[in-house]
Each structure stands twice: as structure tokens, then as C-alpha cells.
Design an enzyme around this catalytic site. Sequence first.
Site, PDB file in Angstrom:
ATOM      1  N   ASP A  23      -7.969  -8.998  -9.840  1.00 41.85           N
ATOM      2  CA  ASP A  23      -8.796  -9.287  -8.657  1.00 41.85           C
ATOM      3  C   ASP A  23     -10.238  -8.823  -8.849  1.00 41.85           C
ATOM      4  O   ASP A  23     -11.184  -9.585  -8.678  1.00 41.85           O
ATOM      5  CB  ASP A  23      -8.246  -8.574  -7.412  1.00 41.85           C
ATOM      6  N   ARG A 107      -6.748   6.433  -0.943  1.00 43.99           N
ATOM      7  CA  ARG A 107      -7.800   5.519  -0.475  1.00 43.99           C
ATOM      8  C   ARG A 107      -8.990   6.199   0.189  1.00 43.99           C
ATOM      9  O   ARG A 107     -10.140   5.853  -0.112  1.00 43.99           O
ATOM     10  CB  ARG A 107      -7.216   4.444   0.456  1.00 43.99           C
ATOM     11  N   ASP A 136      -4.575  -1.374   2.651  1.00 42.64           N
ATOM     12  CA  ASP A 136      -5.673  -0.748   1.916  1.00 42.64           C
ATOM     13  C   ASP A 136      -7.041  -1.102   2.492  1.00 42.64           C
ATOM     14  O   ASP A 136      -7.956  -0.291   2.507  1.00 42.64           O
ATOM     15  CB  ASP A 136      -5.595  -1.120   0.430  1.00 42.64           C
ATOM     16  N   SER A 186       0.914  -7.221  -8.647  1.00 43.89           N
ATOM     17  CA  SER A 186      -0.274  -6.477  -8.253  1.00 43.89           C
ATOM     18  C   SER A 186       0.115  -5.000  -8.248  1.00 43.89           C
ATOM     19  O   SER A 186       1.046  -4.592  -7.557  1.00 43.89           O
ATOM     20  CB  SER A 186      -0.705  -6.933  -6.859  1.00 43.89           C
TER      21      SER A 186
HETATM   22  N1  ARG Z   1       2.343  -0.872   0.556  1.00 46.84           N
HETATM   23  C1  ARG Z   1       1.721   0.238  -0.031  1.00 46.84           C
HETATM   24  C2  ARG Z   1       0.725   0.866   0.888  1.00 46.84           C
HETATM   25  O1  ARG Z   1       0.340   0.239   1.813  1.00 46.84           O
HETATM   26  C3  ARG Z   1       1.177  -0.048  -1.396  1.00 46.84           C
HETATM   27  C4  ARG Z   1       0.053  -1.010  -1.518  1.00 46.84           C
HETATM   28  C5  ARG Z   1      -0.255  -1.102  -2.977  1.00 46.84           C
HETATM   29  N2  ARG Z   1      -1.181  -2.069  -3.418  1.00 46.84           N
HETATM   30  C6  ARG Z   1      -0.970  -2.803  -4.534  1.00 46.84           C
HETATM   31  N3  ARG Z   1      -1.946  -3.513  -4.970  1.00 46.84           N
HETATM   32  N4  ARG Z   1       0.170  -2.856  -5.164  1.00 46.84           N
HETATM   33  O2  ARG Z   1       0.313   1.968   0.721  1.00 46.84           O
END
Ligand code: ARG
Length: 438
Positions: A23, A107, A136, A186
Amino acid sequence: MSKLGPNKEEYEKILLMFSGGLDTSCMIKWLQENYKSKIYTFTADLGQEFADPSRFDEIEEKAANLGAVKHFTIDLKDKFVNEFVFPTIKANGLYQGIYPLSTAIGRPLIAIEAIKIAKQEKIQTIAHGCTGKGNDQIRFNVTIRAYAPDIEILQPLIEWDMGRDEEIKYAQYHGIPIKKENKKYSIDENLFGRSAECDILEHPEIEPPEDCNAWTTSPENAPDTPEYIQIDFEKGVPVSLNGVTINSVELIRNLHNIGCKHGIGRVNHMEDRAIGLKSREVYEVPAASILIKAHKDLEKFVCTKHENSFKTIVDQRWTELIYEGLWVDPLRDALESFINVVNQKVTGNVKLKLYKGSATVVSRESPYGLYDLNLATYDTNSNFNQKYSYGFIPLWGLQSEIGFQVKNTINSIEKLKKNSQATKLNYEYIRKNKFVKK
Ligand code: ARG
């Protein structure tokens, strides 16, 4: 308030949070093409490159090859562990009882560091690689908006009309190199865990294939002999492993390696995202699973049942706040005040047995432990006066017993009414007779 972009046709400079994945690699080109911008890139080192830290050099090189004017790799491992991971352990942070917030808790830190770079380089615009569907974006955007209301945020994944397949074509067209596993999943990684999404994982009715795991041995292939480990905690924070005091980042790394070997921490979760979508998430969280399990056990040992039950509520609220991207909310500070007070006495050690995918606490010790062998033992030499039971039980059960009896009485009246004898019976009469001393 900081604007969620785009609000202009062109941007002079953009700071892109760059992971080196598909990405954000496409994004360097796309932002250059669409907004005629100079792209600065930032990669946060949260310990994601376990095996090969030189990957950060590769990421930097990739950014440069794609035309980024300046790249920043910032080592945030210590900060991440001490200021973000440890509070998660103190709060037994398992979202919906299973996901240890590994991605979520990184994050806010990444956002705060991005703002620092933006200010230093006089950049007014930050871009990141989050979709408009996930958590995120909330975590990044809310943190940036709270800390730096003057900064504009760009989210190309919402703007461009490309799915993963189109992105791969776009990358091929622009000569952007893609890692093999990038083609499918991902991925987000840091010291505390690895998340995988997309491709076949989007079908919750199908078991996640082995290739979505990159860290852990499958429990079937894990060693046939169990391994025992000891973790020492001080004030809720792990300080040593198997009796050896080590730096917090190393402690997590070592636990990670041991956990991976025994297939610990594979999570297959049907998750409720903040915005309400259900999504299937696959995690590998070896160190997090072991640490939270050990911490929770020790905490239960040193706390009263009242503390334990209230702590569960506070922990859950804290966890949801972090998961839902509201790390900046003042409620977090308030909850952490309580969490920290409780953790003052979470000192001691926990031994665990690791075996084919499971980490089981086998023993715990603490100077603050509330367990009293003399009281608890079933041996006859116990000081516990069992005769107290005669006074305790009638009082303990008082309301519950009355409640049960009232419910039964009313049920029997209703039944009698149905049998048409009801008219002859007086409700008060039955009720009184149930409770008077005979
Ligand atoms: N669902 C998880 C969260 O909201 C992980 C998100 C991870 N992102 C990824 N690109 N795999 O914290």
C-alpha cells in the site's frame, strides 16, 4: 481542527508513514503524481524486523528508489515497550478476551513521532496507508488531530479506486518491487504481535492456512517435551526471565522466541471493529499471550476478590478505549490511575509450562499474596473456624433465598389461576404463610 483531506489540488510536502509494504509503496508514486508533492517517508521501528533489522535499510532504499526526498527510521522499541506495551500488560489488555492489542497500541506512538518529524521538517500534511474501514485510521487520525490540529491528514486508500489486485498491477507498472507474501496478506508487525488480514482470511468459515503465520511453529510441530519458564514481575511489569534480569525489549524478544518455538499465541478471531464491521483477524502473539496470562494470574493472587472483579471492568474499558483509537481520551489517564495503584503490589514470580501451543501457569509466588495456607487447607490443623458457617450462610443467602421463594409463590398463584381455583385463593395468604416461622 486538523482537516481530513484532501482539501487542495497540490501539496508542497507530504510526510508518509511508510512500512515498505504494498500500500504505502504505491502511495509514494501516487502522492507524487496526484499532488505534485515532495514525499518524506517515516518508518517506525517497533521491533517488527525480528530476524533481520537490516530490513530497515531495505525500506529506506526502497523509499529513495521510489523518489522520496528524505527518509526517517526511528527506533522506538524502548518507548514502545515501556510506555505502551507495559501499560497493556498491567491492564491485561485482551480485546474481546483474545486480542492483545498488538497493532492497536503501537498506533498512537507512531502518530506522535510522525508529528514530531512533520514539525521538524515544516511539513503540514501527513499521509498514511489506512483504509476507511478499519481501526487504524481512527487511531492515527484521532491522535494526530488531538496533538496537532494544524496538520492535514491524507488517506489515499480512501481516495484511489484500487483494490489489492489493482495495486499489484499499479506496482508492477511503476516497477515497485513487492514481497511474495505481500501479494496475499496485509500484515502488521511489531515486538508484541503480528496481524494478518485479506485473501482467504476474509472467509471466516475457512481455517486459516499455515502460510498466514510467519513466526510460530504450528502446535503440531512444536517440541514433544514441555518447557518451563519463570517470569518475575515488579509492580506489574516483567523484569526478569528465568531468574535473569534483562532489559525490557530483550525480555520480550526472548519470550517471543521461546513462545514461537512452542507454537504459543496463534489467534483466530471474529472481531468487532470500532465502526461496527465484523472482521476475521489472524494474529501471532507469542510474547503477549504469555505475559498477559502470567500477569493476570499474579494480579489475582495479590488482590482481593473485590479488587479483582472491579479491575476486570476497568481493564475492559481501558482495552476498548485503546482498540477504538481513543488513546488520547482523558478517561485513559483516569483508568490508568486505578490500574497503576492496583499494580503497585503485582510483584513476584509466575512459572509457566509451554507445550504444543499452550502456555499454562503452573505456580506463582509473591510477598503480597493473599493466600493463607493455614486458612485454606482442608487438613484438620487449620485455624479456620468452620462453625462461622452457621451464621454466615443464612445472611449470605438472605435476599437470594427470598427472591427465589417470591418468584415461586407468584408462579404457583399463576398456575392456580389458570386452573380456575384461583378465585378462592388469596395471594396475601399464600405469601404470608410461606415466610412465617412455624
Ligand atoms: N484488527 C487489528 C486491529 O484493529 C489489526 C489490524 C492490523 N492491520 C493489518 N494491516 N493487518 O488492531
